[in-house]
Design an enzyme around this catalytic site. Structure first.
Site, PDB file in Angstrom:
ATOM      1  N   ARG A  80       0.832  -1.216   0.000  1.00  0.00           N
ATOM      2  CA  ARG A  80       0.000   0.000   0.000  1.00  0.00           C
ATOM      3  C   ARG A  80       0.859   1.255   0.000  1.00  0.00           C
ATOM      4  NH1 ARG A  80      -4.509   0.348   4.512  1.00  0.00           N
ATOM      5  NH2 ARG A  80      -2.695   0.843   5.790  1.00  0.00           N
ATOM      6  N   LYS A 182      -2.687   6.592   1.219  1.00  0.00           N
ATOM      7  CA  LYS A 182      -2.507   7.012   2.616  1.00  0.00           C
ATOM      8  C   LYS A 182      -1.570   8.225   2.620  1.00  0.00           C
ATOM      9  CE  LYS A 182      -2.232   4.813   7.138  1.00  0.00           C
ATOM     10  NZ  LYS A 182      -3.482   5.348   7.659  1.00  0.00           N
ATOM     11  N   GLU A 218     -16.359   6.063   4.874  1.00  0.00           N
ATOM     12  CA  GLU A 218     -15.565   5.515   5.979  1.00  0.00           C
ATOM     13  C   GLU A 218     -15.517   6.515   7.112  1.00  0.00           C
ATOM     14  OE1 GLU A 218     -11.368   4.919   5.318  1.00  0.00           O
ATOM     15  OE2 GLU A 218     -11.277   6.466   3.783  1.00  0.00           O
TER      16      GLU A 218
HETATM   17  N1  PLP Z   1      -9.281   4.405   6.779  1.00  0.00           N
HETATM   18  C1  PLP Z   1      -8.460   5.397   7.141  1.00  0.00           C
HETATM   19  C2  PLP Z   1      -8.796   6.768   6.709  1.00  0.00           C
HETATM   20  C3  PLP Z   1      -7.321   5.118   7.920  1.00  0.00           C
HETATM   21  O1  PLP Z   1      -6.502   6.097   8.291  1.00  0.00           O
HETATM   22  C4  PLP Z   1      -7.067   3.791   8.307  1.00  0.00           C
HETATM   23  C5  PLP Z   1      -5.868   3.467   9.076  1.00  0.00           C
HETATM   24  O2  PLP Z   1      -4.873   3.003   8.555  1.00  0.00           O
HETATM   25  C6  PLP Z   1      -7.947   2.786   7.909  1.00  0.00           C
HETATM   26  C7  PLP Z   1      -9.048   3.131   7.150  1.00  0.00           C
HETATM   27  C8  PLP Z   1      -7.726   1.370   8.282  1.00  0.00           C
HETATM   28  O3  PLP Z   1      -6.724   0.778   7.500  1.00  0.00           O
HETATM   29  P1  PLP Z   1      -5.871  -0.438   8.054  1.00  0.00           P
HETATM   30  O4  PLP Z   1      -6.833  -1.467   8.470  1.00  0.00           O
HETATM   31  O5  PLP Z   1      -5.051  -0.860   6.900  1.00  0.00           O
HETATM   32  O6  PLP Z   1      -5.081   0.097   9.182  1.00  0.00           O
HETATM   33  C1  COI Z   2      -3.819   3.537  11.430  1.00  0.00           C
HETATM   34  O1  COI Z   2      -4.769   2.899  11.849  1.00  0.00           O
HETATM   35  O2  COI Z   2      -2.699   3.044  11.306  1.00  0.00           O
HETATM   36  C2  COI Z   2      -3.959   4.936  11.033  1.00  0.00           C
HETATM   37  O3  COI Z   2      -3.127   5.410  10.301  1.00  0.00           O
HETATM   38  C3  COI Z   2      -5.122   5.676  11.567  1.00  0.00           C
HETATM   39  C4  COI Z   2      -4.795   6.983  12.205  1.00  0.00           C
HETATM   40  C5  COI Z   2      -3.864   6.919  13.358  1.00  0.00           C
HETATM   41  C6  COI Z   2      -4.434   8.029  11.209  1.00  0.00           C
END
Ligand code: PLP
Ligand code: COI
Length: 338
Positions: A80, A182, A218
């Site tokens: 990612r 991200k 989300e």
């Molecule tokens: N959506 C957003 C906007 C986020 O910042 C995060 C955190 O990483 C997620 C979703 C969840 O992603 P993940 O499960 O890969 O941490």
């Molecule tokens: C995560 O869950 O890793 C995120 O980046 C979410 C938040 C701390 C920005």
């Protein structure tokens, strides 16, 4: 040794001793190495500062009962980060280098990986920024990749106790924008709506799709899921949300371990009645049950405002059981830090 109160950690920056650094110059990466310097000295003209040319990741290290340390699907974070980097014209990082950097940082800061049973984890933040002298809107000439970490507790104060969310009138991303990457700009855009939500005692806001404002996208820092009254796991599908690694893991676990129908689809904001339970999921959020959602003048309560629902709890037990090494992981999900 540290004097950290592992049972009462929030989600805050704590400076740990070691971080990883690697520099991109003249079209190639330097050999990465650990450093104790927690500051970055960069050009005032760095593209990361002016034009937001940066991206990051978030993952965790989990202490097992036997004392060993697990990483969860770190290869997916590597992929990612590279997709985010490509979207912003930044150099990518070999997957093996990314995984090795994360492992080195965890190992070097091993005393800060919280003990098994506290529920706390080591949060790892890989970061890629465009630096060097340039002022036109163009990709930076140089880049820094760094990985640092800190012990953390729950991201949303409730942990497994439900908290409430509010639907924002703002958008965090555009239909063909950078919502799926991200990148810091998405989070800068979410600061004001997030503050509005906190000021009104909600944990965070929920964004609707930027095109029609009719479908849930989300949460500001996590993906959304709901459990329908007829036991389906449903989570929104959209090109402008972050493809959450936790969400894809839950889609798999809901189907394969809980026997639910698991769907990535449309979640209309005026069809919340179909859900018996709802939650936010992500690395930081883990699984955070949603008690209720405020949408315009209507407050919709799911299972309960005070108690986690049974399916959400079962998913939480399955996911965290795998992460902490108590349950058998699907092939390739766990990377041990040797
Ligand atoms: N959506 C957003 C906007 C986020 O910042 C995060 C955190 O990483 C997620 C979703 C969840 O992603 P993940 O499960 O890969 O941490
Ligand atoms: C995560 O869950 O890793 C995120 O980046 C979410 C938040 C701390 C920005």
């Amino acid at each position: 040794m540290t004097t950290i109160d592992w049972n009462n950690l929030g989600f805050n920056y704590i400076k740990t001793p070691w971080r990883y650094r690697m520099y991109w110059k003249d079209g190639q990466w330097s050999k990465g190495e650990l450093t104790e310097d927690s500051t970055l000295q960069i050009s005032e003209a760095s593209a990361a500062l002016h034009y937001g040319q940066q991206c990051f990741e978030g993952l965790k290290a989990y202490r097992r009962k036997d004392g060993k340390i697990n990483l969860f699907r770190v290869d997916e974070n590597a992929k990612r980060l590279n997709r985010s980097a490509t979207r912003l014209l930044m150099p990518t990082i070999p997957e093996e280098t990314f995984i090795d950097a994360v492992k080195q940082v965890v190992k070097a800061n091993e005393d800060f990986v919280p003990p098994y049973g506290t529920g706390a984890t080591l949060y790892i933040r890989p970061l890629l920024i465009g630096v060097g002298d340039s002022i036109g809107v163009s990709p930076a000439p140089e880049y820094i990749f760094t990985v640092f970490c800190m012990p953390v507790g729950p991201y949303f104060k409730g942990g497994l106790t439900p908290t409430n969310f509010i639907v924002s009138e703002y958008d965090r991303a555009a239909p063909q924008g950078t919502g799926a990457a991200k990148v810091g700009g998405n989070y800068a855009a979410s600061l004001l709506p997030g503050k509005d939500a906190h000021d009104h005692k909600y944990s965070d806001c929920i964004y609707l799709d930027p095109e029609t404002h009719t479908k849930i996208e989300e949460v500001g820092s996590a993906n959304f899921f709901g459990i329908t009254k007829d036991n389906k796991f449903i989570t929104p599908k959209s090109p402008s949300i972050l493809p959450s690694i936790t969400k894809y893991s839950l889609l798999y676990l809901a189907k394969e371990r809980l026997g639910l129908e698991a769907i990535e689809g449309t979640v209309k904001i005026d069809e919340l009645d179909q859900f018996a339970e709802a939650g936010a999921c992500g690395t930081a959020a883990v699984i955070s049950p949603i008690g209720g959602i405020q949408y315009k003048d209507n407050f919709h309560v799911f299972y309960s405002e005070t108690e986690v629902g049974p399916v959400t709890k079962a998913l939480y037990d399955e996911l965290t059981g795998i992460q902490f090494g108590d349950k058998k992981a699907p092939e390739g999900w766990i990377f041990e830090v040797e």
